[in-house]
Motif scaffolding. Sequence first.
Motif, PDB file in Angstrom:
ATOM      1  N   MET A   1       0.835  -1.193   0.000  1.00  0.00           N
ATOM      2  CA  MET A   1       0.000   0.000   0.000  1.00  0.00           C
ATOM      3  C   MET A   1       0.876   1.252   0.000  1.00  0.00           C
ATOM      4  SD  MET A   1      -3.261  -0.604   2.496  1.00  0.00           S
ATOM      5  CE  MET A   1      -3.568   1.128   2.424  1.00  0.00           C
ATOM      6  N   ASN A   2       0.480   2.245  -0.755  1.00  0.00           N
ATOM      7  CA  ASN A   2       1.286   3.465  -0.856  1.00  0.00           C
ATOM      8  C   ASN A   2       1.332   4.262   0.445  1.00  0.00           C
ATOM      9  OD1 ASN A   2      -1.318   4.354  -0.939  1.00  0.00           O
ATOM     10  ND2 ASN A   2      -1.124   5.453  -2.870  1.00  0.00           N
ATOM     11  N   LEU A   3       0.335   4.128   1.323  1.00  0.00           N
ATOM     12  CA  LEU A   3       0.403   4.869   2.578  1.00  0.00           C
ATOM     13  C   LEU A   3       1.458   4.283   3.507  1.00  0.00           C
ATOM     14  CD1 LEU A   3      -3.285   5.873   3.340  1.00  0.00           C
ATOM     15  CD2 LEU A   3      -1.470   7.189   2.284  1.00  0.00           C
ATOM     16  N   TYR A   4       1.730   2.995   3.418  1.00  0.00           N
ATOM     17  CA  TYR A   4       2.841   2.433   4.194  1.00  0.00           C
ATOM     18  C   TYR A   4       4.157   3.019   3.726  1.00  0.00           C
ATOM     19  CZ  TYR A   4      -0.239  -0.975   6.363  1.00  0.00           C
ATOM     20  OH  TYR A   4      -1.234  -1.573   7.079  1.00  0.00           O
ATOM     21  N   PHE A   5       4.317   3.133   2.413  1.00  0.00           N
ATOM     22  CA  PHE A   5       5.526   3.766   1.888  1.00  0.00           C
ATOM     23  C   PHE A   5       5.616   5.207   2.384  1.00  0.00           C
ATOM     24  CE2 PHE A   5       7.542   6.470  -1.297  1.00  0.00           C
ATOM     25  CZ  PHE A   5       8.826   5.950  -1.263  1.00  0.00           C
ATOM     26  N   ARG A   6       4.512   5.918   2.329  1.00  0.00           N
ATOM     27  CA  ARG A   6       4.501   7.310   2.794  1.00  0.00           C
ATOM     28  C   ARG A   6       4.804   7.391   4.290  1.00  0.00           C
ATOM     29  NH1 ARG A   6      -0.733   8.451  -0.839  1.00  0.00           N
ATOM     30  NH2 ARG A   6       0.251   9.539  -2.569  1.00  0.00           N
ATOM     31  N   LEU A   7       4.311   6.436   5.075  1.00  0.00           N
ATOM     32  CA  LEU A   7       4.606   6.417   6.506  1.00  0.00           C
ATOM     33  C   LEU A   7       6.096   6.191   6.747  1.00  0.00           C
ATOM     34  CD1 LEU A   7       3.755   6.413   9.499  1.00  0.00           C
ATOM     35  CD2 LEU A   7       3.329   3.945   9.248  1.00  0.00           C
ATOM     36  N   PHE A   8       6.670   5.211   6.074  1.00  0.00           N
ATOM     37  CA  PHE A   8       8.110   4.960   6.236  1.00  0.00           C
ATOM     38  C   PHE A   8       8.924   6.165   5.782  1.00  0.00           C
ATOM     39  CE2 PHE A   8       6.920   0.302   5.784  1.00  0.00           C
ATOM     40  CZ  PHE A   8       6.947   0.094   7.154  1.00  0.00           C
ATOM     41  N   TRP A   9       8.554   6.756   4.667  1.00  0.00           N
ATOM     42  CA  TRP A   9       9.244   7.948   4.163  1.00  0.00           C
ATOM     43  C   TRP A   9       9.152   9.082   5.192  1.00  0.00           C
ATOM     44  CZ3 TRP A   9      12.723   9.149   0.736  1.00  0.00           C
ATOM     45  CH2 TRP A   9      12.864  10.473   0.305  1.00  0.00           C
ATOM     46  N   LEU A  10       7.970   9.223   5.777  1.00  0.00           N
ATOM     47  CA  LEU A  10       7.774  10.252   6.790  1.00  0.00           C
ATOM     48  C   LEU A  10       8.669   9.997   8.003  1.00  0.00           C
ATOM     49  CD1 LEU A  10       5.829  12.679   7.759  1.00  0.00           C
ATOM     50  CD2 LEU A  10       4.667  10.878   9.011  1.00  0.00           C
ATOM     51  N   LEU A  11       8.645   8.786   8.528  1.00  0.00           N
ATOM     52  CA  LEU A  11       9.382   8.472   9.756  1.00  0.00           C
ATOM     53  C   LEU A  11      10.891   8.458   9.566  1.00  0.00           C
ATOM     54  CD1 LEU A  11       7.100   5.705  11.301  1.00  0.00           C
ATOM     55  CD2 LEU A  11       7.314   8.085  12.019  1.00  0.00           C
ATOM     56  N   PHE A  12      11.346   7.974   8.428  1.00  0.00           N
ATOM     57  CA  PHE A  12      12.791   7.786   8.255  1.00  0.00           C
ATOM     58  C   PHE A  12      13.482   8.864   7.437  1.00  0.00           C
ATOM     59  CE2 PHE A  12      11.136   3.483   9.067  1.00  0.00           C
ATOM     60  CZ  PHE A  12      11.764   3.286  10.270  1.00  0.00           C
ATOM     61  N   TRP A  13      12.719   9.765   6.838  1.00  0.00           N
ATOM     62  CA  TRP A  13      13.362  10.831   6.081  1.00  0.00           C
ATOM     63  C   TRP A  13      12.810  12.210   6.448  1.00  0.00           C
ATOM     64  CZ3 TRP A  13      17.616  11.960   3.671  1.00  0.00           C
ATOM     65  CH2 TRP A  13      17.668  13.129   2.900  1.00  0.00           C
ATOM     66  N   ARG A  14      11.524  12.384   6.237  1.00  0.00           N
ATOM     67  CA  ARG A  14      10.950  13.723   6.383  1.00  0.00           C
ATOM     68  C   ARG A  14      11.069  14.268   7.806  1.00  0.00           C
ATOM     69  NH1 ARG A  14       5.837  14.519   2.412  1.00  0.00           N
ATOM     70  NH2 ARG A  14       6.513  16.671   2.567  1.00  0.00           N
ATOM     71  N   THR A  15      10.873  13.397   8.818  1.00  0.00           N
ATOM     72  CA  THR A  15      10.952  13.892  10.199  1.00  0.00           C
ATOM     73  C   THR A  15      12.379  14.281  10.582  1.00  0.00           C
ATOM     74  OG1 THR A  15      11.176  11.651  11.082  1.00  0.00           O
ATOM     75  CG2 THR A  15       8.946  12.590  10.988  1.00  0.00           C
ATOM     76  N   ARG A  16      13.349  13.757   9.880  1.00  0.00           N
ATOM     77  CA  ARG A  16      14.752  14.112  10.164  1.00  0.00           C
ATOM     78  C   ARG A  16      15.152  15.436   9.522  1.00  0.00           C
ATOM     79  NH1 ARG A  16      18.086   8.617  10.582  1.00  0.00           N
ATOM     80  NH2 ARG A  16      16.392   7.360  11.406  1.00  0.00           N
TER      81      ARG A  16
END
Length: 176
Positions: free
Chosen positions: A1-16
Amino acid sequence: MNLYFRLFWLLFWRTRHCRKIDFLGTSRITYRALPSDCDINFHLTNSRYPAFMDLARTYMLAEMGLLKRFLKLKWMPIVNAAEFTYIRDIKPLKKFEIETKVVGWDEKYFYIEQRFISERGLHCIVHVRGVFVCKGKQIPLEVLVKEAGYTAPAPELPPEVVKWKAFLQLKKERNL
């Protein structure tokens, strides 16, 4: 699912790599409506709004500098109620921004406003009421606010939130 990808992207890239906001500041995050986010009417499906809102609220906590701290404390956010006002649709492949901000709190709940905006203007306004829990128990709001480092008085709730809050109480009383 694309929202899982978006969640991982958020947690491991965007929040940093996010900017810093204060406790009552406005968080902004941009997404694009992918075809898999859209329904047969060729617009962002209604079920995607709450999913994007979850991501935006997580990002807001990161921008406030609270995400890691709350995870460490094992404080988990729970949505108690939400009300949506849809204004115009979001078409496939169009970029949109979600503005998220804490608008206030009372003795039990905090209240958040989220807005979906694009170059076409405002698409949706949502109010969310929630709590944080740890091991099945609600974190008192004064503890949460103190942990966030906010020391000023609570802001006055917007009139539309006050009326919504009264409406939720009426629904509760009529259905007990």
